[in-house]
Scaffold this motif. Structure first.
Motif, mmCIF file in Angstrom:
data_model
loop_
_atom_site.group_PDB
_atom_site.id
_atom_site.type_symbol
_atom_site.label_atom_id
_atom_site.label_comp_id
_atom_site.label_asym_id
_atom_site.label_seq_id
_atom_site.Cartn_x
_atom_site.Cartn_y
_atom_site.Cartn_z
ATOM 1 N N THR A 1 -14.613 7.587 62.344
ATOM 2 C CA THR A 1 -13.312 6.715 62.176
ATOM 3 C C THR A 1 -12.199 7.531 62.290
ATOM 4 N N LYS A 2 -11.156 7.402 63.086
ATOM 5 C CA LYS A 2 -9.814 7.905 63.110
ATOM 6 C C LYS A 2 -10.042 9.349 62.978
ATOM 7 N N GLY A 3 -10.984 9.954 63.520
ATOM 8 C CA GLY A 3 -11.088 11.513 63.690
ATOM 9 C C GLY A 3 -12.013 12.314 62.613
ATOM 10 N N VAL A 4 -12.217 11.474 61.627
ATOM 11 C CA VAL A 4 -12.902 11.496 60.354
ATOM 12 C C VAL A 4 -14.504 11.419 60.772
ATOM 13 N N LEU A 5 -15.392 12.419 60.372
ATOM 14 C CA LEU A 5 -16.783 12.275 60.664
ATOM 15 C C LEU A 5 -17.136 11.411 59.316
ATOM 16 N N GLN A 6 -18.004 10.250 59.758
ATOM 17 C CA GLN A 6 -18.571 9.564 58.692
ATOM 18 C C GLN A 6 -20.117 9.798 58.598
ATOM 19 N N TYR A 7 -20.594 9.913 59.886
ATOM 20 C CA TYR A 7 -22.213 9.911 59.864
ATOM 21 C C TYR A 7 -22.648 10.895 60.718
ATOM 22 N N ILE A 8 -23.644 11.693 60.432
ATOM 23 C CA ILE A 8 -24.035 12.740 61.521
ATOM 24 C C ILE A 8 -25.769 12.916 61.427
ATOM 25 N N GLY A 9 -26.317 12.725 62.447
ATOM 26 C CA GLY A 9 -27.615 12.940 62.373
ATOM 27 C C GLY A 9 -28.534 12.206 63.387
ATOM 28 N N ALA A 10 -29.649 11.769 62.952
ATOM 29 C CA ALA A 10 -30.449 10.935 63.712
ATOM 30 C C ALA A 10 -30.181 9.764 63.907
ATOM 31 N N ILE A 11 -30.649 9.138 64.804
ATOM 32 C CA ILE A 11 -30.296 7.513 65.380
ATOM 33 C C ILE A 11 -30.904 6.658 64.160
ATOM 34 N N ASP A 12 -32.234 6.905 64.119
ATOM 35 C CA ASP A 12 -33.075 6.406 63.042
ATOM 36 C C ASP A 12 -34.427 7.301 62.565
ATOM 37 N N ASN A 13 -35.091 6.561 61.966
ATOM 38 C CA ASN A 13 -36.294 7.587 61.549
ATOM 39 C C ASN A 13 -37.738 7.307 62.329
#
Length: 191
Positions: A134-146
């Motif tokens: 959001t606005k160039g700030v990483l909020q989440y990174i990783g898997a789509i789901d488990n």
């Protein structure tokens, strides 16, 4: 007493610094030149709207299997969040990526990161993996789901929808409870 307060303050600072729930990290997404797969024109990421970068590979079986989930997320959130397929490196020809998109009816714009600069800055190391900004700030990174607890194994029932939950939290102004997970999949060779 002073020593106790000192250690208490030190513990609070440590926990705030290392254990906070936010994974917010400012990136320079707009500085990376991508190649639009459909037009073969350069593309610069616009960071003014929420976006999901999905790191994919046309020959990765997990990416092939996740196309329905990606399309479902695009249908559900596409009016408020931009979804982008990112293909890292020069080993994928535009025609191969287009065939992948056609075969699996992938309905998101697709871009090539030929020099791995965006991939490395985001920290993506496997496909499929997702990064929410959001606005160039990483909020989440990783898997789509488990769905994939480890390579070679797949859950019968998915119980955690990491990316979907993160997007919903952003859109509703709630804190993201899980900001980073370990994506499992096909390794991105950056050399």
């Amino acid at each position: 007493m002073h020593r106790f307060l000192y250690y208490l303050l030190l513990a609070v600072c440590f926990s705030l610094f290392f254990c906070g729930t936010s994974y917010a990290q400012k990136n320079n997404l707009h500085q990376h030149q991508l190649l639009d797969i459909n037009t073969n024109q350069g593309y610069t990421i616009q960071t003014d709207e929420p976006m999901v970068l999905l790191f994919l590979s046309p020959e990765c079986p997990l990416c092939q299997g996740y196309t329905q989930t990606i399309n479902q997320l695009q249908r559900q959130f596409g009016s408020e969040v931009k979804f982008m397929g990112i293909f890292s490196g020069k080993s994928h020809r535009s025609d191969d990526i287009k065939q992948f998109a056609d075969k699996y009816k992938l309905g998101i714009p697709m871009y090539l990161d030929p020099d791995f600069k965006l991939t490395q800055e985001v920290g993506a190391s496997v496909t499929p993996s997702a990064a929410l900004y959001t606005k160039g700030v990483l909020q989440y990174i990783g898997a789509i789901d488990n769905a994939v607890p480890e390579l070679g194994k797949k859950r019968v029932v998915v119980t955690q929808f990491y990316l979907q939950d993160a997007v919903e939290s952003v859109l509703h102004g709630r804190p993201i409870l899980i900001t980073k997970t370990e994506a499992k999949g096909c390794y991105i060779h950056t050399r």
